[in-house]
Design a protein around this motif. Structure first.
Motif, mmCIF file in Angstrom:
data_model
loop_
_atom_site.group_PDB
_atom_site.id
_atom_site.type_symbol
_atom_site.label_atom_id
_atom_site.label_comp_id
_atom_site.label_asym_id
_atom_site.label_seq_id
_atom_site.Cartn_x
_atom_site.Cartn_y
_atom_site.Cartn_z
ATOM 1 N N HIS A 14 -2.859 -9.680 -1.643
ATOM 2 C CA HIS A 14 -1.421 -9.868 -1.458
ATOM 3 C C HIS A 14 -1.057 -11.344 -1.498
ATOM 4 O O HIS A 14 -1.813 -12.189 -1.018
ATOM 5 N N GLY A 15 0.119 -11.629 -2.041
ATOM 6 C CA GLY A 15 0.594 -12.998 -2.135
ATOM 7 C C GLY A 15 0.929 -13.632 -0.798
ATOM 8 O O GLY A 15 1.145 -14.846 -0.716
ATOM 9 N N GLY A 16 0.954 -12.847 0.271
ATOM 10 C CA GLY A 16 1.206 -13.376 1.597
ATOM 11 C C GLY A 16 0.123 -14.313 2.090
ATOM 12 O O GLY A 16 0.281 -14.968 3.111
ATOM 13 N N PHE A 17 -0.987 -14.395 1.354
ATOM 14 C CA PHE A 17 -2.065 -15.301 1.741
ATOM 15 C C PHE A 17 -1.559 -16.736 1.866
ATOM 16 O O PHE A 17 -2.058 -17.522 2.675
ATOM 17 N N ALA A 18 -0.541 -17.084 1.071
ATOM 18 C CA ALA A 18 -0.012 -18.448 1.104
ATOM 19 C C ALA A 18 0.555 -18.763 2.484
ATOM 20 O O ALA A 18 0.428 -19.893 2.975
ATOM 21 N N PHE A 19 1.157 -17.771 3.127
ATOM 22 C CA PHE A 19 1.667 -17.988 4.471
ATOM 23 C C PHE A 19 0.519 -18.194 5.445
ATOM 24 O O PHE A 19 0.613 -19.011 6.370
ATOM 25 N N LEU A 124 10.207 -18.846 10.922
ATOM 26 C CA LEU A 124 10.039 -17.445 10.537
ATOM 27 C C LEU A 124 11.363 -16.689 10.595
ATOM 28 O O LEU A 124 11.650 -15.851 9.737
ATOM 29 N N LEU A 125 12.142 -16.986 11.598
ATOM 30 C CA LEU A 125 13.444 -16.344 11.707
ATOM 31 C C LEU A 125 14.332 -16.737 10.530
ATOM 32 O O LEU A 125 15.011 -15.888 9.935
ATOM 33 N N HIS A 126 14.302 -18.003 10.166
ATOM 34 C CA HIS A 126 15.072 -18.462 9.004
ATOM 35 C C HIS A 126 14.619 -17.741 7.733
ATOM 36 O O HIS A 126 15.446 -17.257 6.950
ATOM 37 N N LEU A 127 13.306 -17.651 7.527
ATOM 38 C CA LEU A 127 12.788 -16.943 6.351
ATOM 39 C C LEU A 127 13.246 -15.491 6.344
ATOM 40 O O LEU A 127 13.634 -14.958 5.302
ATOM 41 N N ARG A 133 12.443 -9.694 2.721
ATOM 42 C CA ARG A 133 11.023 -9.380 2.558
ATOM 43 C C ARG A 133 10.138 -10.114 3.557
ATOM 44 O O ARG A 133 8.990 -9.746 3.780
ATOM 45 N N HIS A 134 10.660 -11.170 4.182
ATOM 46 C CA HIS A 134 9.867 -11.937 5.145
ATOM 47 C C HIS A 134 9.957 -11.385 6.568
ATOM 48 O O HIS A 134 9.327 -11.929 7.475
#
Length: 171
Positions: A14-19, A124-127, A133-134
Motif C-alpha cells: 500500500h502507498g500508505g508506507f510513505a506516511f 492528521l486532522l488537517h489531512l 481518504r486520510h
C-alpha cells in the motif's frame, strides 16, 4: 532495527508506507528529547530511519516506488476523485463524532498532549479534513497518540493489567 523490515512488506502492499516513513522523524524527535542519553538515542533512531528507507526501497520500482506517493500528490486530476476531496459534514459521520468527542473531553477534563504529539494530531486532522481518504490514518494513529493523555484525564491507572484477575490464566 528488525522492525524496519516490515517496511518492505508495507511498501509492496500500500502507498500508505510513505506516511509510515514520515512518522519516523517526529517520533524520533520525541524519543530523543525524552532520552537521558540523547546522542545514543539519536543514533539509534537515525539507524532505524536508514534501515526503514532501505527496506522500503525493496519494491519492484526501487527509488521510483518511494517517490510515487509524493508525485501522486501533485496530480491535478486528484480533485476529480471522491476520496481525495475534502470531508463533508452534511451528514453525521464517524470523523465528526470523534472530533466532537475529543473536543468535549478536552473541555471537561484536564487534558495535556505533548507538543510533538499535538502537532502530529493537528496535521492528521488537517489531512483528514482536506482528503477524506486520510481519515483512516487519523483513525489508526490518533488512538496511539491519545491513549495515555486520555487515560490520565479520566484518572485511569497508568498501567492496566492485560487481563482481569479472573482471566489471568489466558495471558
Amino acid at each position: 532495527l528488525a522492525a524496519a523490515l516490515w517496511m518492505t512488506l508495507w511498501v509492496n502492499l500500500h502507498g500508505g508506507f510513505a506516511f509510515g516513513l514520515a512518522l519516523i522523524a517526529p517520533l524520533a524527535l520525541e524519543a530523543v528529547v525524552a532520552a537521558e542519553r540523547k546522542l545514543p538515542a539519536a543514533r539509534d533512531w537515525a539507524l532505524f530511519a536508514l534501515a526503514a528507507v532501505a527496506a522500503a526501497s525493496i519494491n519492484p520500482f526501487g527509488i521510483e516506488g518511494l517517490l510515487f506517493p509524493v508525485r501522486l500528490l501533485g496530480l491535478k486530476a486528484l480533485a476529480q476523485i471522491g476520496e481525495w476531496g475534502p470531508e463533508s459534514f452534511a451528514h453525521p459521520n464517524a470523523l465528526e463524532a470523534a472530533i466532537l468527542g475529543l473536543l468535549a473531553l478536552a473541555l471537561t477534563r484536564p487534558f495535556r498532549l505533548p507538543p510533538i504529539r499535538l502537532a502530529l494530531l493537528i496535521g492528521l486532522l488537517h489531512l483528514s479534513l482536506s482528503h477524506s481518504r486520510h481519515e483512516m490514518l487519523l483513525a489508526v494513529v490518533a488512538p496511539m497518540l491519545l491513549a495515555r493523555p486520555i487515560a490520565l484525564a479520566l484518572d485511569a491507572p497508568a498501567e492496566t493489567p492485560r487481563f482481569p484477575p479472573r482471566l489471568a490464566w489466558l495471558g
